[in-house]
Design an enzyme around this catalytic site. Structure first.
Site, PDB file in Angstrom:
ATOM      1  N   GLY A 156     -18.122 -60.646  13.007  1.00 34.44           N
ATOM      2  CA  GLY A 156     -19.365 -60.218  12.386  1.00 34.44           C
ATOM      3  C   GLY A 156     -19.138 -59.889  10.922  1.00 34.44           C
ATOM      4  O   GLY A 156     -18.024 -59.507  10.536  1.00 34.44           O
TER       5      GLY A 156
ATOM      6  N   GLN B 200     -20.761 -56.241   2.887  1.00 31.15           N
ATOM      7  CA  GLN B 200     -19.324 -56.550   2.871  1.00 31.15           C
ATOM      8  C   GLN B 200     -18.980 -57.675   1.904  1.00 31.15           C
ATOM      9  O   GLN B 200     -17.813 -57.914   1.629  1.00 31.15           O
ATOM     10  CB  GLN B 200     -18.849 -56.913   4.275  1.00 31.15           C
TER      11      GLN B 200
ATOM     12  N   CYS C  27     -12.589 -53.802  11.320  1.00 32.25           N
ATOM     13  CA  CYS C  27     -13.603 -54.154  10.327  1.00 32.25           C
ATOM     14  C   CYS C  27     -12.954 -55.000   9.235  1.00 32.25           C
ATOM     15  O   CYS C  27     -11.872 -54.658   8.752  1.00 32.25           O
ATOM     16  CB  CYS C  27     -14.184 -52.873   9.723  1.00 32.25           C
ATOM     17  N   LEU C  28     -13.606 -56.077   8.833  1.00 28.02           N
ATOM     18  CA  LEU C  28     -13.038 -56.955   7.809  1.00 28.02           C
ATOM     19  C   LEU C  28     -12.943 -56.243   6.454  1.00 28.02           C
ATOM     20  O   LEU C  28     -12.220 -56.699   5.574  1.00 28.02           O
ATOM     21  CB  LEU C  28     -13.864 -58.239   7.682  1.00 28.02           C
TER      22      LEU C  28
ATOM     23  N   HIS D 164     -22.276 -52.136  15.101  1.00 26.99           N
ATOM     24  CA  HIS D 164     -21.292 -51.999  14.004  1.00 26.99           C
ATOM     25  C   HIS D 164     -21.866 -52.609  12.717  1.00 26.99           C
ATOM     26  O   HIS D 164     -21.784 -52.002  11.643  1.00 26.99           O
ATOM     27  CB  HIS D 164     -19.989 -52.701  14.425  1.00 26.99           C
ATOM     28  N   GLU D 165     -22.459 -53.811  12.822  1.00 24.18           N
ATOM     29  CA  GLU D 165     -22.984 -54.486  11.626  1.00 24.18           C
ATOM     30  C   GLU D 165     -24.214 -53.767  11.079  1.00 24.18           C
ATOM     31  O   GLU D 165     -24.386 -53.647   9.862  1.00 24.18           O
ATOM     32  CB  GLU D 165     -23.315 -55.958  11.932  1.00 24.18           C
TER      33      GLU D 165
ATOM     34  N   HIS E 271     -23.284 -51.010   8.893  1.00 23.27           N
ATOM     35  CA  HIS E 271     -22.941 -51.440   7.529  1.00 23.27           C
ATOM     36  C   HIS E 271     -24.176 -51.427   6.636  1.00 23.27           C
ATOM     37  O   HIS E 271     -24.118 -50.994   5.485  1.00 23.27           O
ATOM     38  CB  HIS E 271     -22.368 -52.861   7.531  1.00 23.27           C
TER      39      HIS E 271
END
Ligand code: ZN
Length: 193
Positions: A43, A48, A90-91, A132-133, A136
């Site tokens: 995701g 991000q 997380c990226l 989670h997204e 963000h």
């Protein structure tokens, strides 16, 4: 376009709803999928990649040739149910993992790239990824949702990300807060309500 890392200020930006989709936005979404696959993620939210747009992309297979490519524009969550404890990464904080308790099931409403309304009852990994997204888009990162004690274990690693960020800012690789804010405001004028 590149993935920004903690503690980049755009990761704390609360994004406003998108009011229009055009060819450039479709190109941005395509690039987001490509960056996500490159980084082996499932995701990626617009914050991000340093954009203040209320959208994220998900493909649970993490492979361009497998799974479903899902785009969620202006997503809203409702009816959280149950509770589930699982490890997240997380990226934007690569290499760091921690346990987060979240509702096990949620209902999501959003728009697709073609403007169709999506409504779905989610559970399992997809419910977790969407939550989670969506966090963000509200400027929330997974360590914010961890217990105080488990978060304390991550602190030394987070401190390292902070010194790396300061170093990259000193070398001019990351612009000042003012410049970042100004750029986000320009994107918002073009795309947001
Ligand atoms: Zn993340």
């Amino acid at each position: 376009m590149r993935i920004v890392h903690y503690p980049h200020p755009t990761l704390r930006h609360v994004s406003k709803p998108i009011k229009r989709v055009d060819a450039e936005l479709r190109r941005i979404v395509r690039q987001m999928f490509d960056l996500m696959y490159e980084a082996r993620g499932i995701g990626l939210a617009a914050n991000q990649v340093d954009l203040p747009l209320r959208l994220f992309v998900i493909n649970l297979a993490a492979e361009p040739t497998e799974g479903d490519e899902m785009v969620f524009i202006n997503p809203v969550l409702n009816l959280p149910k149950g509770s589930d404890d699982a490890e997240e990464g997380c990226l934007s904080i690569p290499g760091i993992y921690g346990h987060v308790v979240r509702p096990a099931r949620v209902k999501v409403s959003a728009y697709s790239l073609t403007g169709q309304e999506i409504q779905a009852d989610l559970d399992g990994l997809l419910a977790r990824a969407v939550q989670h997204e969506l966090d963000h888009l509200d400027g929330v990162l997974f360590p914010d949702r961890m217990s105080m004690t488990s978060r304390a274990d991550l602190q030394p690693a987070l401190d390292e990300f902070e010194s790396e960020f300061r170093f990259r800012r000193e070398t001019g690789d990351i612009p000042s807060d003012d410049l970042i804010r100004q750029r986000l405001a320009e994107w918002e004028t073009r795309y947001c309500v």
